[in-house]
Scaffold this motif. Structure first.
Motif, PDB file in Angstrom:
ATOM      1  N   ILE A 134      25.246  54.125  18.438  1.00  0.00           N
ATOM      2  CA  ILE A 134      26.077  53.645  19.544  1.00  0.00           C
ATOM      3  C   ILE A 134      25.266  53.348  20.800  1.00  0.00           C
ATOM      4  N   LYS A 135      24.278  54.198  21.089  1.00  0.00           N
ATOM      5  CA  LYS A 135      23.425  54.028  22.275  1.00  0.00           C
ATOM      6  C   LYS A 135      24.240  53.924  23.581  1.00  0.00           C
ATOM      7  N   PRO A 136      25.026  54.940  23.876  1.00  0.00           N
ATOM      8  CA  PRO A 136      25.796  54.905  25.131  1.00  0.00           C
ATOM      9  C   PRO A 136      24.895  55.152  26.335  1.00  0.00           C
ATOM     10  N   GLN A 137      25.391  54.799  27.496  1.00  0.00           N
ATOM     11  CA  GLN A 137      24.650  55.093  28.721  1.00  0.00           C
ATOM     12  C   GLN A 137      24.895  56.537  29.185  1.00  0.00           C
ATOM     13  N   TYR A 138      26.092  57.081  28.861  1.00  0.00           N
ATOM     14  CA  TYR A 138      26.458  58.444  29.240  1.00  0.00           C
ATOM     15  C   TYR A 138      27.242  59.098  28.104  1.00  0.00           C
ATOM     16  N   ILE A 139      27.264  60.438  28.108  1.00  0.00           N
ATOM     17  CA  ILE A 139      28.266  61.152  27.322  1.00  0.00           C
ATOM     18  C   ILE A 139      28.924  62.192  28.229  1.00  0.00           C
ATOM     19  N   ILE A 140      30.178  62.517  27.909  1.00  0.00           N
ATOM     20  CA  ILE A 140      30.950  63.502  28.657  1.00  0.00           C
ATOM     21  C   ILE A 140      30.986  64.788  27.841  1.00  0.00           C
ATOM     22  N   LEU A 141      30.598  65.889  28.445  1.00  0.00           N
ATOM     23  CA  LEU A 141      30.513  67.170  27.752  1.00  0.00           C
ATOM     24  C   LEU A 141      31.657  68.082  28.187  1.00  0.00           C
ATOM     25  N   LYS A 142      32.534  68.402  27.253  1.00  0.00           N
ATOM     26  CA  LYS A 142      33.658  69.305  27.505  1.00  0.00           C
ATOM     27  C   LYS A 142      33.466  70.532  26.622  1.00  0.00           C
ATOM     28  N   PRO A 143      32.864  71.586  27.153  1.00  0.00           N
ATOM     29  CA  PRO A 143      32.498  72.733  26.322  1.00  0.00           C
ATOM     30  C   PRO A 143      33.632  73.329  25.495  1.00  0.00           C
ATOM     31  N   GLY A 162      31.742  75.189  22.707  1.00  0.00           N
ATOM     32  CA  GLY A 162      31.022  76.154  23.525  1.00  0.00           C
ATOM     33  C   GLY A 162      29.688  75.652  24.041  1.00  0.00           C
ATOM     34  N   PHE A 163      28.939  76.558  24.650  1.00  0.00           N
ATOM     35  CA  PHE A 163      27.707  76.169  25.330  1.00  0.00           C
ATOM     36  C   PHE A 163      26.537  75.969  24.387  1.00  0.00           C
ATOM     37  N   SER A 164      26.560  76.580  23.218  1.00  0.00           N
ATOM     38  CA  SER A 164      25.493  76.308  22.247  1.00  0.00           C
ATOM     39  C   SER A 164      25.570  74.861  21.786  1.00  0.00           C
ATOM     40  N   ALA A 176      35.853  80.465  23.285  1.00  0.00           N
ATOM     41  CA  ALA A 176      36.469  81.675  23.822  1.00  0.00           C
ATOM     42  C   ALA A 176      35.681  82.929  23.439  1.00  0.00           C
ATOM     43  N   PHE A 177      35.320  83.053  22.172  1.00  0.00           N
ATOM     44  CA  PHE A 177      34.572  84.237  21.740  1.00  0.00           C
ATOM     45  C   PHE A 177      33.159  84.236  22.331  1.00  0.00           C
ATOM     46  N   GLU A 178      32.545  83.052  22.406  1.00  0.00           N
ATOM     47  CA  GLU A 178      31.202  82.968  22.987  1.00  0.00           C
ATOM     48  C   GLU A 178      31.214  83.440  24.447  1.00  0.00           C
ATOM     49  N   THR A 179      32.176  82.970  25.212  1.00  0.00           N
ATOM     50  CA  THR A 179      32.207  83.331  26.625  1.00  0.00           C
ATOM     51  C   THR A 179      32.638  84.785  26.826  1.00  0.00           C
ATOM     52  N   ALA A 180      33.554  85.282  26.005  1.00  0.00           N
ATOM     53  CA  ALA A 180      33.967  86.684  26.115  1.00  0.00           C
ATOM     54  C   ALA A 180      32.787  87.618  25.866  1.00  0.00           C
ATOM     55  N   LEU A 181      31.997  87.311  24.845  1.00  0.00           N
ATOM     56  CA  LEU A 181      30.850  88.162  24.524  1.00  0.00           C
ATOM     57  C   LEU A 181      29.742  88.027  25.564  1.00  0.00           C
ATOM     58  N   ALA A 204      31.631  76.119  35.042  1.00  0.00           N
ATOM     59  CA  ALA A 204      30.930  75.855  36.303  1.00  0.00           C
ATOM     60  C   ALA A 204      29.626  76.639  36.377  1.00  0.00           C
ATOM     61  N   GLN A 205      29.660  77.896  35.955  1.00  0.00           N
ATOM     62  CA  GLN A 205      28.452  78.724  36.007  1.00  0.00           C
ATOM     63  C   GLN A 205      27.360  78.155  35.101  1.00  0.00           C
ATOM     64  N   TRP A 206      27.737  77.723  33.909  1.00  0.00           N
ATOM     65  CA  TRP A 206      26.747  77.132  32.997  1.00  0.00           C
ATOM     66  C   TRP A 206      26.207  75.826  33.589  1.00  0.00           C
ATOM     67  N   THR A 207      27.085  75.017  34.133  1.00  0.00           N
ATOM     68  CA  THR A 207      26.688  73.733  34.699  1.00  0.00           C
ATOM     69  C   THR A 207      25.705  73.924  35.846  1.00  0.00           C
ATOM     70  N   ALA A 208      25.924  74.957  36.650  1.00  0.00           N
ATOM     71  CA  ALA A 208      25.046  75.209  37.804  1.00  0.00           C
ATOM     72  C   ALA A 208      23.603  75.465  37.381  1.00  0.00           C
TER      73      ALA A 208
END
Length: 358
Positions: free
Chosen positions: A254-263, A268-270, A94-99, A302-306
């Motif tokens: 673990i060596k997964p094939q994928y990971i799911i990223l939920k910021p 946050g995005f860092s 929240a603070f990262e995106t607000a700033l 969405a903006q970061w993902t784009a």
């Protein structure tokens, strides 16, 4: 970033347009906390601290106390990192995106791109919410009619044979070329049944399964990833893992094939960028998923993902699940998420304090 910043927070109750079945039970509403930061020019940045009851690490009684303390003490951007408590990833988001928003003059365009210019879409998967089979069937048919070619289905809540019959019904109607099926178990299965279930899924050409067993058992999850005939995606497994060395160890073991990223759940995005960097090193694929944020949090994600130039369908919500979501430029064209600058933001709580119940 200009100095002389003022911070405040508002609690906003988002109301679901129909009961939302999740792995943590049925939700009728949920709270989000919004960080509002203003500079001496009157420009305002907004960030969302998204809370999912029973799942978000930030879902603690002390959250509002931390919000109050940070907003009272912080006067500059540099103050925030020293005031953020450990174990509150949504607060950090929240603070990262607000700033970041404030740094863009409070335009709500945090990461300018072809997406925010209306020239590019983000393809998303269609989510089939938990419920009885009839309800899930209607949801699925609706997604297919709207041209979705990738569907995510929650499993593990019902009797497995009922769920398997539902998946078989889908595959009989839609081939793997017509419809990609991702399933999410939210850690529902155990060592006793997970391998037989994975065999069942493989016969139906399922794309992947998220978190087939509960997080925290690296040895078993490693065994599952190594022997599964269906690709494995880690989800809850990476929540709360911040140290880069620990991240490296987790992926190496673990060596997964994928990971799911939920910021909003991983800090946050860092933190999200850190995971992406490690995935590239380990040749692990990934996609981004929203987590019941309002349009403010969803727009930031969405903006970061784009910017990432990924071609996989992403797990981004559409904001249509709430009766009182915040009006935004986000819109959906079939399975494509877009941004229309001609639609203005309408944020009802900008001039309010503490709590809004609508």
């Amino acid at each position: 970033m200009r100095n002389n910043l003022t911070f405040r927070w508002v609690k906003y109750i988002l109301k679901f347009n129909k009961p939302a079945g999740t792995s943590r039970g049925v939700l009728y509403d949920k709270a989000s906390y919004f960080i509002i930061v203003e500079n001496n020019l009157g420009e305002i940045g907004i960030g969302e601290c998204n809370i999912i009851p029973g799942l978000s690490p930030d879902d603690k009684p002390e959250l509002e106390k931390h919000l109050e303390e940070i907003c009272k003490k912080a006067e500059t951007t540099e103050d925030i990192s020293g005031l953020l408590p450990n174990g509150y990833p949504a607060l950090k988001f929240a603070f990262e995106t607000a700033l970041t928003d404030l740094n863009q003059n409070g335009s709500r365009i945090l990461y300018p791109s072809d997406f925010t210019n209306g020239k590019k879409f983000i393809e998303i998967n269609g989510l089939v919410w938990m419920g009885d089979v009839d309800v899930m069937s209607r949801q699925l048919e609706d997604k297919v009619k709207n041209d979705f070619t990738c569907i995510k289905i929650k499993i593990g809540a019902l009797n497995w044979q009922k769920e398997l019959s539902f998946l078989k019904w889908i595959r009989e109607k839609y081939s793997e070329k017509k419809l990609e099926i991702r399933v999410d178990a939210n850690g529902a299965f155990t060592e006793k049944n997970v391998f037989s279930i994975l065999d069942d899924l493989a016969k139906l050409k399922i794309h992947s399964i998220e978190q087939p067993i509960a997080a925290g058992n690296y040895d078993l999850m490693s065994k599952v990833c190594k022997n599964s005939p269906v690709d494995i995606a880690l989800d809850e497994e990476i929540i709360g893992v911040k140290n880069r060395g620990f991240k490296e160890e987790l992926l190496s073991i673990i060596k997964p094939q994928y990971i799911i990223l939920k910021p909003s759940l991983i800090g946050g995005f860092s933190e999200t960028s850190s995971w992406v960097s490690l995935c590239q090193q380990h040749k692990i694929k990934w996609w981004v998923t929203s987590a019941l944020e309002s349009n403010i949090g969803l727009s930031a994600i969405a903006q970061w993902t784009a910017l990432q130039e990924t071609t996989m369908p992403q797990g981004l919500g559409t904001g249509k699940i709430y009766t009182n979501n915040i009006t935004s430029p986000l819109y959906l064209d079939g399975p494509k998420l877009g941004y229309n600058r001609e639609i203005n933001w309408d944020i009802p709580f900008l001039n309010l304090k503490k709590s809004v119940n609508q």
